[in-house]
Design a protein around this motif. Structure first.
Motif, PDB file in Angstrom:
ATOM      1  N   SER A 127      48.433  15.671  45.280  1.00 14.98           N
ATOM      2  CA  SER A 127      49.728  15.702  45.959  1.00 14.98           C
ATOM      3  C   SER A 127      50.411  14.341  45.966  1.00 14.98           C
ATOM      4  O   SER A 127      51.549  14.217  46.424  1.00 14.98           O
ATOM      5  CB  SER A 127      49.558  16.188  47.404  1.00 14.98           C
ATOM      6  N   ALA A 129      52.203  11.837  43.923  1.00 16.77           N
ATOM      7  CA  ALA A 129      52.874  11.706  42.633  1.00 16.77           C
ATOM      8  C   ALA A 129      53.199  10.250  42.294  1.00 16.77           C
ATOM      9  O   ALA A 129      53.284   9.877  41.126  1.00 16.77           O
ATOM     10  CB  ALA A 129      54.154  12.537  42.622  1.00 16.77           C
ATOM     11  N   ASN A 130      53.392   9.425  43.326  1.00 13.02           N
ATOM     12  CA  ASN A 130      53.710   8.015  43.112  1.00 13.02           C
ATOM     13  C   ASN A 130      52.397   7.249  42.950  1.00 13.02           C
ATOM     14  O   ASN A 130      51.773   6.832  43.925  1.00 13.02           O
ATOM     15  CB  ASN A 130      54.514   7.483  44.299  1.00 13.02           C
ATOM     16  N   PRO A 213      57.467  18.363  56.024  1.00 15.37           N
ATOM     17  CA  PRO A 213      58.703  17.604  55.766  1.00 15.37           C
ATOM     18  C   PRO A 213      59.659  17.609  56.956  1.00 15.37           C
ATOM     19  O   PRO A 213      60.330  16.602  57.205  1.00 15.37           O
ATOM     20  CB  PRO A 213      59.302  18.330  54.558  1.00 15.37           C
ATOM     21  N   GLN A 228      58.059   9.673  51.449  1.00 14.56           N
ATOM     22  CA  GLN A 228      57.387  10.777  50.771  1.00 14.56           C
ATOM     23  C   GLN A 228      56.955  10.322  49.382  1.00 14.56           C
ATOM     24  O   GLN A 228      57.758   9.806  48.611  1.00 14.56           O
ATOM     25  CB  GLN A 228      58.311  11.988  50.670  1.00 14.56           C
ATOM     26  N   GLY A 230      54.952  12.401  47.242  1.00 10.78           N
ATOM     27  CA  GLY A 230      54.489  13.523  46.445  1.00 10.78           C
ATOM     28  C   GLY A 230      55.213  14.798  46.810  1.00 10.78           C
ATOM     29  O   GLY A 230      55.968  14.843  47.788  1.00 10.78           O
ATOM     30  N   PRO A 231      55.000  15.860  46.041  1.00  7.93           N
ATOM     31  CA  PRO A 231      55.679  17.129  46.289  1.00  7.93           C
ATOM     32  C   PRO A 231      55.090  17.873  47.491  1.00  7.93           C
ATOM     33  O   PRO A 231      54.003  17.540  47.975  1.00  7.93           O
ATOM     34  CB  PRO A 231      55.427  17.908  44.991  1.00  7.93           C
ATOM     35  N   ILE A 232      55.800  18.876  47.933  1.00  6.82           N
ATOM     36  CA  ILE A 232      55.307  19.738  49.011  1.00  6.82           C
ATOM     37  C   ILE A 232      54.201  20.634  48.460  1.00  6.82           C
ATOM     38  O   ILE A 232      54.352  21.249  47.407  1.00  6.82           O
ATOM     39  CB  ILE A 232      56.450  20.587  49.597  1.00  6.82           C
ATOM     40  N   VAL A 233      53.068  20.682  49.169  1.00  4.59           N
ATOM     41  CA  VAL A 233      51.937  21.512  48.757  1.00  4.59           C
ATOM     42  C   VAL A 233      51.521  22.400  49.926  1.00  4.59           C
ATOM     43  O   VAL A 233      51.943  22.192  51.074  1.00  4.59           O
ATOM     44  CB  VAL A 233      50.737  20.646  48.308  1.00  4.59           C
ATOM     45  N   LYS A 238      53.109  24.195  54.673  1.00  2.47           N
ATOM     46  CA  LYS A 238      53.823  23.377  53.695  1.00  2.47           C
ATOM     47  C   LYS A 238      53.863  21.922  54.150  1.00  2.47           C
ATOM     48  O   LYS A 238      54.495  21.586  55.149  1.00  2.47           O
ATOM     49  CB  LYS A 238      55.254  23.912  53.511  1.00  2.47           C
ATOM     50  N   ALA A 240      53.519  17.513  52.765  1.00  2.00           N
ATOM     51  CA  ALA A 240      53.640  16.547  51.677  1.00  2.00           C
ATOM     52  C   ALA A 240      52.954  15.250  52.082  1.00  2.00           C
ATOM     53  O   ALA A 240      52.692  15.006  53.271  1.00  2.00           O
ATOM     54  CB  ALA A 240      55.115  16.295  51.349  1.00  2.00           C
ATOM     55  N   TYR A 242      52.792  11.290  52.694  1.00  2.00           N
ATOM     56  CA  TYR A 242      53.734  10.243  53.093  1.00  2.00           C
ATOM     57  C   TYR A 242      52.995   8.922  53.257  1.00  2.00           C
ATOM     58  O   TYR A 242      51.781   8.886  53.504  1.00  2.00           O
ATOM     59  CB  TYR A 242      54.414  10.608  54.424  1.00  2.00           C
TER      60      TYR A 242
END
Length: 278
Positions: A127, A129-130, A213, A228, A230-233, A238, A240, A242
């Motif tokens: 989750s 992404a960065n 979120p 944030q 990464g994407p919502i998982v 739901k 994400a 942070y």
């Protein structure tokens, strides 16, 4: 003239979207936050769970919320919610002073060894992404994760919820004064500020949290700006990933909540020093 009537009068003269009306509303909100921040320490006490008994109170509260109320975790015979990460975590509690009932808990997972992972690394590594802000990029002692925040139903109240992410609950208004009730929606904020104080007092440089979120948006509204990464998982709903740093917290926290934060940080500092010696 009462505050509500003053705002209405200004709104009638200048319009609801005028700068004057918005400025007045903003000023009144700031004054209210300052007032409640002062009252917070009169009715609620923040403490580190530095004994087996206090840690057990945190685990029982988490069981009540995560197993009984929310159903995120399965029930068990011990009626506590505890996992491997608690072995290297600092738990914080907020106690209602008059009744000596615990109003909330949160933990700060503090790895120190190479084999000690954050929950986000073990369960939700995909989750993030960065890659530049991945916890694996930093020394273990410089990272932490804020997790297992729980506020029991007794201290949650829909009519006083001011922020999107707050949970729904009921409360007996006879048991608490109106001033106390106005403080209760700030318990979750107090827990995040307590976690921030523990992290900063430990010289942590990077804090992580998995959250909804809408709760992140709510925290942003009061000045706690999580980034944030990464994407919502789907993870207990739901959520994400942070990230936040001490600089990000200090830069954006409004004056009203700075009062609350400074009090919490001062309260916990001596407690944490004693905890680290054990």
């Amino acid at each position: 003239m009462q505050k509500g009537k003053l705002v209405q009068k200004v709104q009638n003269i200048f319009g609801a979207n005028s700068r004057v009306t918005k400025a007045l509303k903003g000023y009144q909100k700031l004054q209210e936050v300052k007032e409640i921040s002062h009252h917070f320490s009169s009715y609620l006490e923040t403490k580190i769970a530095d004994t087996a008994a206090l840690k057990n109170e945190s685990y029982k509260m988490r069981y009540q919320v995560y197993c009984n109320e929310e159903g995120f975790e399965p029930p068990n015979e011990l009626k506590i919610e505890k996992d491997e990460f608690d072995d290297y975590s600092v738990c914080c509690l907020i106690e209602h002073i008059q009744t000596e009932r615990f109003a909330g808990t949160v933990r700060v997972v503090r790895p120190k060894k190479d084999n000690q992972l954050l929950p986000i690394e073990k369960f939700c590594s995909s989750s993030i992404a960065n890659s530049n802000l991945s916890p694996s990029n930093f020394p273990r002692h410089q990272i932490c994760e804020i997790s297992r925040l729980a506020v029991p139903n007794e201290f949650r109240r829909r009519s006083m919820d001011k922020f999107d992410g707050a949970a729904i609950g009921a409360i007996n208004p006879v048991s608490y004064s109106e001033t106390e009730l106005r403080c209760f929606p700030f318990i979750a904020i107090g827990l995040y500020l307590a976690a921030a104080a523990v992290s900063i007092n430990s010289d942590v440089k990077h804090a992580y949290v998995m959250m909804e979120p809408r709760l992140a948006r709510s925290m942003r509204f009061i000045g706690i700006r999580f980034e944030q990464i990464g994407p919502i998982v789907d993870y207990h709903g739901k959520r994400a990933a942070y990230h936040i740093t001490p600089e990000m917290l200090h830069k954006n926290l409004p004056k009203g909540f700075t009062i609350m934060y400074r009090h919490i940080k001062h309260t916990l500092k001596n407690q944490q020093a004693m905890h680290l010696k054990k």
